[in-house]
Enzyme design. Structure first.
Site, PDB file in Angstrom:
ATOM      1  N   GLU A  27       0.745  -1.323   0.128  1.00 24.19           N
ATOM      2  CA  GLU A  27       0.011   0.040  -0.205  1.00 24.19           C
ATOM      3  C   GLU A  27       0.758   1.243   0.058  1.00 24.19           C
ATOM      4  OE1 GLU A  27      -3.365   0.131   0.708  1.00 24.19           O
ATOM      5  OE2 GLU A  27      -3.842   2.200   1.047  1.00 24.19           O
ATOM      6  N   ASP A  28       2.134   1.279   0.960  1.00 29.12           N
ATOM      7  CA  ASP A  28       2.538   2.741   1.194  1.00 29.12           C
ATOM      8  C   ASP A  28       3.977   2.730   0.286  1.00 29.12           C
ATOM      9  OD1 ASP A  28       0.434   3.189   2.782  1.00 29.12           O
ATOM     10  OD2 ASP A  28       1.536   2.444   4.626  1.00 29.12           O
TER      11      ASP A  28
END
Ligand code: MN
Length: 739
Positions: A93-94
């Site tokens: 996600e990051d």
């Protein structure tokens, strides 16, 4: 691979390493060399990937995935695979790391789990309606329960560390947690999670009440502990003679559950006796569990007098979320009621860890398919193509997911579990959709009953079917389960489609006569013009004669092969309408700050469900056509609004320049009815304080009264003053604000 942590200072480096060591120590499941290597590699990868990130609190981001992994190991008891996935849960996600990278390093299974977690995360961050997100959570659940369990751990850690988020974000996360995650935790049997979720939510939405109860609990701790000791001492003596290992202790109830009691029963803190429960946990072999639990029960009830109606035996018939325990309430010294819970170590682990522990003990008792049965029902609802996501969430909240169950027997004596509130007709659909469709009559204990009869525990239900029977629209009112509703709806739709064939043919013939060519376009035009939902509805309306073909061709004609609205009926040039100005709500609304700016350009009104008063914590909700409505953040509707319509929520604050203003607030007052004296004292006190009463309704029975008082105040200080003053009057027991 040796990871060099260069982006963080030495102190932080130590912090991270010590968090990791604690994680390793918390893993109780057995691990082989590969497991250990995988965890190490996942840790190193996560450290590297998150190296430059920090949490809102300022601490290194990597501490979050480590903490989540530790919750998975320590509080849910998940194994190495889940721990690896938890460490990696925010990586895709990051950061720049991709799923392919993860699959290469850790294999397909872990990549799948990380993918699931990333998707759930995306769901939570996006603006899409929560009902849709919830559906995603459940699809994941059916796929691999561990993913949702890790998500729970993620949410729990975020809730525990919510303090550094801005207040409006805190509220939104709390709303979502109490609306979706707490009930889901309950359903998954994660009781400890549910309790902590609700406590943490309450801390955000009702900070004052939270602190007040926490303080009282602290103050009364000593005397409570003394009481518990004197309660269990005589029990210990006899339990020792049973010659099995056991633990016995008293547990304080959660702040949230105490708060609920205060609100629902209108009692004061000192009047709540059951601030704690006593738990006896026996360490006995699986085959002897039931025997020893009942033996312990017999000891408890020999020492303390039981309230027999309060005996609950969830050992013989476990709850559908897997909970097993024997509960009884007995009378202790000073006449206080004490709840005693008796269970084994295995049952206790299932009670605390639900799903996760359940699999560990699979096959130990005969009711072991409770979770599978539940998962099946989740699957069924997910597979139903009808119904909107909001309906879906509603039906879940309404029954199959969160509620308790009733136990019903078939004529052959087979046990079936249905959600509480289910009807006889629901039972028919639970057996098979065909049995539901063709159900003509239902017998309970050999008596014919109405099909909408609500089922009770132990009912023996027999369904009588006839192949010519068909469901009708009215049936929707006779069922409560999502499954039955979905089946009836889809049957109705099929029926409509079937009947609509006639209408479709008739319209087709007419079109052919008129040499219409653009068929699809014409149908769409008609659907829009008559404000119907679909072409099925159009055909159905024609078939049923609610819309006739001559009627249609009074308004339409065919021109160059296309259907056209007849000119004379065409509305004149649609003028751009002036925005409707609504009168401002009365009493006058004070100036508000909306999203940090003066809210003059908005129409706003105070919501009548919670009647906010100057000084209350508030938020604004943008309604579809009535401007902004201002609610208290602890309004009973708040969670629902924030979760389902988060994009319509705006931050609102009272402007500091508010001067004059009147707010209507409602108080519930209970007390002892000593004739006209009470009302007189009430009204006298209020007029002494210069307050105006809008209305006052009093109802009383047997010397006890309950009053609903509507009062005009200028701010929360005045409101609090008034309720304190009223509380001090003689014979008044409680004064609570009505939400
Ligand atoms: Mn996370």
């Amino acid at each position: 691979m040796i990871t060099e942590i260069t982006h963080v200072e030495d102190g932080e480096k130590k912090l991270i390493q010590s968090a990791y060591r604690q994680l390793l120590r918390s893993i109780k499941s057995e691990m082989d060399e590969t497991d250990q290597k995988n965890i190490r590699r996942a840790y190193e990868l996560a450290v590297e990937a998150h190296a430059s990130q920090r949490r809102k609190s300022g601490e290194p981001y990597i501490l979050h995935p480590i903490a989540v992994a530790r919750i998975c190991a320590e509080e849910i008891g998940l194994g190495p695979t889940a721990i690896v996935a938890a460490l990696l849960h925010d990586v895709v996600e990051d950061t720049d790391i991709t799923l392919t990278d993860i699959q290469k390093q850790f294999g397909v299974q872990i990549a799948k789990m990380v993918d699931g977690l990333t998707k759930l995360d995306g769901a939570y961050n996006s603006e899409s309606p929560q009902a849709e997100n919830f559906k995603k959570v459940l699809s994941t659940l059916v796929e691999d329960v561990r993913i949702v369990l890790i998500k729970m751990a993620d949410r729990l850690h975020n809730m525990r560390t919510l303090g550094s988020m801005p207040p409006h974000k805190q509220l939104k996360i709390a709303a979502e947690t109490s609306y979706i995650y707490a009930p889901l935790a309950h359903r998954l049997g994660l009781y400890a999670f549910r309790t902590e979720f609700l406590d943490l939510c309450m801390k955000i939405t009702d900070p004052e009440d939270y602190q007040a109860i926490a303080k009282k609990l602290q103050e009364t701790k000593r005397s409570r502990e003394d009481y518990i000791q004197s309660f269990i001492a005589p029990l210990k003596k006899q339990l020792d003679e049973m010659d099995v290992k056991y633990r016995i202790f008293g547990r304080a109830k959660s702040i949230y559950s105490i708060w609920n009691k205060l609100k629902n029963k209108s009692v004061s803190f000192d009047e709540i006796y059951d601030l704690f429960a006593v738990r006896i946990i026996l360490n006995v072999p699986p085959k002897k569990e039931k025997l020893f639990c009942w033996q312990a029960y017999s000891i408890v009830t020999d020492v303390h007098r039981p309230i027999t109606e309060r005996l609950k035996d969830w050992i013989t018939t476990p709850k559908a979320n897997g909970y097993e325990s024997l509960h009884t309430t007995v009378v202790g010294s000073q006449g206080r009621f004490v709840e005693v819970q008796i269970r084994t170590e295995r049952m206790d682990e299932i009670a605390e860890r639900g799903f996760a522990a359940h699999w560990k003990y699979k096959g130990v008792n005969n009711a072991d398919d409770v979770f599978e049965r539940w998962l099946d029902s989740v699957r069924e609802i997910l597979e139903d193509p009808e119904g909107s996501p909001v309906e879906f969430l509603d039906s879940f909240k309404a029954n199959s997911l969160f509620n308790e169950e009733v136990y019903i027997y078939t004529p052959k004596g087979d046990l079936r579990v249905l959600p509480k509130g289910a009807t006889a007709l629901d039972f028919a659909f639970s057996i098979h959709s065909d049995v539901g469709y063709h159900c003509t009559a239902i017998k309970i204990d050999n008596q014919i009953v109405p099909m909408g009869r609500m089922l009770k525990n132990g009912d023996r239900v027999e369904i009588i079917t006839n192949n010519s029977q068909k469901p009708s629209e009215d049936w929707l009112k006779l069922v409560t389960t999502g499954k039955a509703k979905a089946k009836i709806r889809s049957a109705m739709k099929e029926e409509r489609r079937h009947k609509g064939e006639l209408g479709k043919e008739a319209l087709g013939r007419k079109f052919k006569n008129l040499r219409l060519q653009a068929y699809e376009e014409a149908i769409e035009l008609l659907v829009r013009h008559y404000r119907l939902n679909s072409h099925v509805d159009l055909y159905f309306a024609i078939a049923m004669n609610t819309l006739t073909i001559p009627e249609i061709f009074k308004k339409f004609h065919v021109e160059h092969g296309r259907l056209k609205l007849i000119e004379t009926l065409k509305p004149v040039e649609t003028k751009k309408e002036e925005p409707v100005r609504r009168p401002r709500a009365l009493p006058p609304v004070p100036r508000l700050m909306i999203n940090g700016e003066p809210g003059e350009q908005y129409d706003y009104a105070l919501a009548t469900c919670c009647n906010p008063v100057l000084g209350d914590n508030i938020f604004a909700y943008l309604t579809a056509n009535a401007g902004l409505k201002i609610h208290r953040i602890n309004c009973p509707n708040a969670a629902n609004l924030m979760v389902n319509y988060g994009y319509r929520i705006m931050k609102a604050d009272w402007s500091s320049t508010v001067t004059q203003t009147n707010f209507v607030t409602r108080l519930k007052i209970t007390g002892i009815d000593d004739g006209p004296g009470v009302i007189e004292r009430l009204t006298h006190q209020l007029s002494l304080m210069g307050l105006n009463i809008r209305s006052l309704n009093i109802a009383g029975t047997e010397g006890f009264f309950e009053a609903d008082l509507s009062l005009v105040v200028s701010n929360t200080d005045q409101l609090n003053q008034a309720s304190r003053a009223l509380k001090n009057l003689s014979n008044i027991s409680t004064v609570t604000r009505i939400e």
